[in-house]
Design a protein around this motif. Sequence first.
Motif, short mmCIF file in Angstrom:
data_model
loop_
_atom_site.label_atom_id
_atom_site.label_comp_id
_atom_site.label_asym_id
_atom_site.label_seq_id
_atom_site.Cartn_x
_atom_site.Cartn_y
_atom_site.Cartn_z
N UNK A 1 57.08 34.65 125.17
CA UNK A 1 56.21 34.10 124.20
C UNK A 1 56.62 33.43 123.12
N UNK A 2 56.48 32.18 122.76
CA UNK A 2 57.28 31.78 121.68
C UNK A 2 56.84 32.33 120.18
N UNK A 3 57.77 32.89 119.66
CA UNK A 3 57.42 33.64 118.22
C UNK A 3 57.70 32.81 116.98
N UNK A 4 58.71 31.85 117.13
CA UNK A 4 59.13 31.14 115.91
C UNK A 4 59.89 29.92 116.25
N UNK A 5 60.20 29.05 115.43
CA UNK A 5 60.75 27.73 115.49
C UNK A 5 61.24 27.29 114.15
N UNK A 6 62.29 26.53 114.11
CA UNK A 6 63.07 25.96 112.91
C UNK A 6 63.08 24.17 113.23
N UNK A 7 62.28 23.71 112.23
CA UNK A 7 62.51 22.38 112.30
C UNK A 7 63.45 21.72 111.05
N UNK A 8 64.25 20.79 111.39
CA UNK A 8 65.04 20.21 110.25
C UNK A 8 64.15 19.67 109.28
N UNK A 9 64.23 19.99 107.94
CA UNK A 9 63.19 19.67 107.03
C UNK A 9 63.01 18.10 106.66
N UNK A 10 63.89 17.38 107.04
CA UNK A 10 63.54 15.73 106.71
C UNK A 10 63.09 15.26 107.82
N UNK A 11 63.61 15.40 108.93
CA UNK A 11 63.40 14.58 110.12
C UNK A 11 62.65 15.21 111.14
N UNK A 12 62.17 16.64 111.00
CA UNK A 12 61.07 17.24 111.74
C UNK A 12 61.85 17.58 113.04
N UNK A 13 63.21 17.39 113.16
CA UNK A 13 64.15 17.65 114.23
C UNK A 13 63.92 19.08 114.63
N UNK A 14 63.67 19.39 115.77
CA UNK A 14 63.79 20.81 116.22
C UNK A 14 64.97 21.39 116.24
N UNK A 15 65.35 22.73 115.62
CA UNK A 15 66.53 23.16 115.50
C UNK A 15 66.65 24.18 116.41
N UNK A 16 65.72 25.21 116.57
CA UNK A 16 65.83 26.44 116.95
C UNK A 16 64.57 27.15 117.48
N UNK A 17 64.60 27.85 118.42
CA UNK A 17 63.18 28.62 118.86
C UNK A 17 63.70 30.12 119.28
N UNK A 18 62.79 30.85 118.86
CA UNK A 18 62.76 32.43 119.27
C UNK A 18 61.72 32.83 120.09
N UNK A 19 61.99 33.41 121.18
CA UNK A 19 61.19 33.87 122.28
C UNK A 19 61.09 35.33 122.28
N UNK A 20 60.14 35.80 122.32
CA UNK A 20 59.78 37.46 122.68
C UNK A 20 59.66 37.63 124.07
N UNK A 21 60.42 38.61 124.80
CA UNK A 21 60.14 39.12 126.02
C UNK A 21 58.81 39.67 126.03
N UNK A 22 58.03 39.42 127.07
CA UNK A 22 56.78 40.16 127.50
C UNK A 22 56.49 40.51 128.88
N UNK A 23 55.63 41.30 129.04
CA UNK A 23 55.27 41.52 130.40
C UNK A 23 53.86 41.84 130.56
N UNK A 24 53.27 42.29 131.50
CA UNK A 24 51.68 42.60 131.82
C UNK A 24 51.29 43.64 130.85
N UNK A 25 52.20 44.54 130.50
CA UNK A 25 51.80 45.52 129.58
C UNK A 25 52.00 45.29 128.14
N UNK A 26 52.65 44.27 127.89
CA UNK A 26 52.85 43.84 126.57
C UNK A 26 51.52 43.38 125.89
N UNK A 27 51.46 43.67 124.54
CA UNK A 27 50.22 43.49 123.79
C UNK A 27 51.07 42.71 122.60
N UNK A 28 50.27 41.35 122.27
CA UNK A 28 50.98 40.78 121.19
C UNK A 28 49.84 40.31 120.06
N UNK A 29 50.12 39.93 119.13
CA UNK A 29 49.53 39.38 117.85
C UNK A 29 49.67 37.80 117.64
#
Length: 217
Positions: free
Chosen positions: A76-104
């Motif tokens: 599940x995508x949890x965070x991402x960073x954009x380059x502040x001037x051009x909105x260029x996608x810089x980095x993405x954080x993903x959380x491992x999940x399973x059928x038993x996982x509960x997320x907010x």
Amino acid sequence: MSKTFTVKAEAREKVGKGAARHLRRTGMIPAVIYGDKQDPLPIAIPYKETFLALHAGGFMTHVGTIEVGGQSIQVLPKDYQLEPVRDFLMHVDFLRVSEKSRVTVEVPVHFENEEASPGLKRGGVLNVVRHEVEIECPATAIPEAFTVDLTGLEIGDSIHASALTLPKNVELTITDRDFTIATIAAPAALRSEEDEAEEAAAAAESAEAQAESDQED
């Protein structure tokens, strides 16, 4: 349930700013998969494919599959960073999940049947207090959106959290109050007329009180 996506990734052996810059020059961006009591896994993902998924809407509530090193990892995508001037996608954080996982997550609120609201027909304004509502739910059962029916609502009516239909095992994170999601507000012209009427009524009452006082004297 929300839509899903699949991304083919490559494991990253090198980390740091220099390695990240090199990745971006080749059309990839750095990312990391973490959680589920496992070591973080640095990966590289295609820039264009990820950028399009991000701007398609609902990216942060869509469980996807990342294929890397012969594995298929649910994330599940949890965070991402954009380059502040051009909105260029810089980095993405993903959380491992399973059928038993509960997320907010924050799920968008949509409104329907505006034409069936007498208050809006009279010129009222839909004042949205919360465009998204935070919930806790199974990672594999995130609602795509909540829909609020405006049928029959008049000027001055409010829509609260209790009006939402929550699927099974889905809970609001705010539980200590029935918070407001939206209201049907009076148009500015009508508010001005009401204010003037109230002021006139108050002035009339004051004049009557003064007249009675003069008569007593």
